[in-house]
Design a protein around this motif. Structure first.
Motif, mmCIF file in Angstrom:
data_model
loop_
_atom_site.group_PDB
_atom_site.id
_atom_site.type_symbol
_atom_site.label_atom_id
_atom_site.label_comp_id
_atom_site.label_asym_id
_atom_site.label_seq_id
_atom_site.Cartn_x
_atom_site.Cartn_y
_atom_site.Cartn_z
ATOM 1 N N HIS A 1 0.593 -1.259 -0.258
ATOM 2 C CA HIS A 1 -0.108 -0.143 0.152
ATOM 3 C C HIS A 1 1.004 1.683 0.023
ATOM 4 O O HIS A 1 0.692 2.266 -0.847
ATOM 5 C CB HIS A 1 -1.401 0.022 0.893
ATOM 6 C CG HIS A 1 -1.908 -1.182 1.252
ATOM 7 N ND1 HIS A 1 -2.771 -0.607 -0.416
ATOM 8 C CD2 HIS A 1 -2.480 -2.461 1.951
ATOM 9 C CE1 HIS A 1 -3.938 -1.979 0.567
ATOM 10 N NE2 HIS A 1 -3.099 -2.612 1.434
ATOM 11 N N TYR B 1 -5.998 0.120 -6.674
ATOM 12 C CA TYR B 1 -6.162 1.828 -7.057
ATOM 13 C C TYR B 1 -5.541 2.167 -8.765
ATOM 14 O O TYR B 1 -5.605 2.879 -8.546
ATOM 15 C CB TYR B 1 -4.178 1.662 -6.528
ATOM 16 C CG TYR B 1 -3.206 1.457 -4.943
ATOM 17 C CD1 TYR B 1 -3.431 2.927 -3.823
ATOM 18 C CD2 TYR B 1 -3.828 1.087 -4.596
ATOM 19 C CE1 TYR B 1 -3.468 3.275 -3.156
ATOM 20 C CE2 TYR B 1 -3.476 0.666 -2.824
ATOM 21 C CZ TYR B 1 -3.369 2.048 -2.007
ATOM 22 O OH TYR B 1 -3.088 1.818 -0.658
ATOM 23 N N LYS C 1 -4.377 -5.851 -4.331
ATOM 24 C CA LYS C 1 -3.864 -4.538 -3.678
ATOM 25 C C LYS C 1 -3.890 -3.690 -4.973
ATOM 26 O O LYS C 1 -4.337 -2.711 -4.800
ATOM 27 C CB LYS C 1 -2.686 -4.555 -2.784
ATOM 28 C CG LYS C 1 -2.715 -5.880 -1.744
ATOM 29 C CD LYS C 1 -1.413 -5.675 -0.923
ATOM 30 C CE LYS C 1 -0.504 -6.249 -1.252
ATOM 31 N NZ LYS C 1 -0.892 -8.285 -1.661
#
Length: 255
Positions: free
Chosen positions: A201, A230, A226
């Motif tokens: 992250h 984004y 993950k």
């Protein structure tokens, strides 16, 4: 009811109309074949794709879907078997080896899952390396290296060597090295594959920040949830074809 944060790219014409003249990648009818035994394997099957300046986009799909092959062709590391691929208005299939090297050296940045840092050199030297290839003056190199290390929060590690760093720090060095020359396009192949959730992250927030502040175009190849969370645009590949292409609209939660 459709997700209000998502829209099919093909129906999102208005969003891209104003960006029409800023295509950084333009692909038409791309086919890529590889020899296999007595025959051949077709990795990409007629891909059409346009990516505009400043996008934060991912090629998403399982192993064998064609995403890394497509990323390599965009990065001039490979060439099409058929079709047209233009990157920064250069036809990838028509470039000589020297011309392809100049494109990579001057305008593209690469981030790999294995970092590819030089273990015997310091953080500063690893980030400086692309600038040495450009033969820039030493003072200009120093300013650019320190700017890049400040972007990723590693100015305190300039004398450290990769074996002394954590995995997250190594990937931040790799990002600084990719960004140091302020490339027009950064290509990232599974950049969080070797990182835990917290480091992943942090890395992704850093790249989104650079995308927003510098206007750099990012293109990922990934199947990591993950990374996918984004992305501003998600291009799903299946069996060498684009299966789905969607834009994620900005909101307070994903800005």
């Amino acid at each position: 009811m459709p997700d209000p944060q998502k829209t099919d790219f093909r129906s999102n014409t208005l969003f891209y109309t104003d960006m029409e003249n800023s295509a950084i990648i333009a692909i038409q009818k791309l086919v890529k074949r590889f020899p296999m035994g007595q025959g051949e394997f077709t990795a990409l099957r007629g891909v059409d794709l346009t990516i505009r300046k400043g996008e934060f986009t991912g090629l998403i799909g399982p192993s064998g879907s064609g995403k890394t092959t497509l990323l390599n062709i965009v990065g001039s590391l490979d060439v099409p078997s058929e079709g047209e691929v233009r990157v920064l208005d250069k036809s990838i299939g028509s470039l000589s080896a020297a011309e392809a090297a100049r494109l990579r050296k001057g305008s593209l940045g690469f981030i790999f899952q294995s970092y590819n840092l030089l273990a015997v050199h310091t953080v500063y030297e690893n980030v400086e390396f692309p600038l040495l290839l450009l033969k820039l003056p030493s003072e200009e190199r120093k300013r650019m290296v320190m700017d890049a290390l400040e972007w990723v929060g590693l100015t305190g590690k300039i004398k450290s060597k990769p074996p002394q760093l954590s995995g997250g720090e190594c990937q931040r060095v790799a990002i600084a090295r990719a960004m140091v020359k302020r490339p027009s396009l950064v290509l990232a192949d599974e950049p969080t594959a070797n990182l835990d959730a917290a480091n992943s992250h942090h890395i992704l927030q850093t790249m989104r920040k650079l995308n927003a502040e510098l206007g750099t175009t990012f293109l990922f190849a990934t199947h990591d949830d993950k990374v996918i969370s984004y992305l501003r645009r998600k291009i799903y590949l299946l069996d060498g074809k684009i299966d789905k292409d969607e834009v994620v609209l900005q909101s307070a939660s994903n800005a």
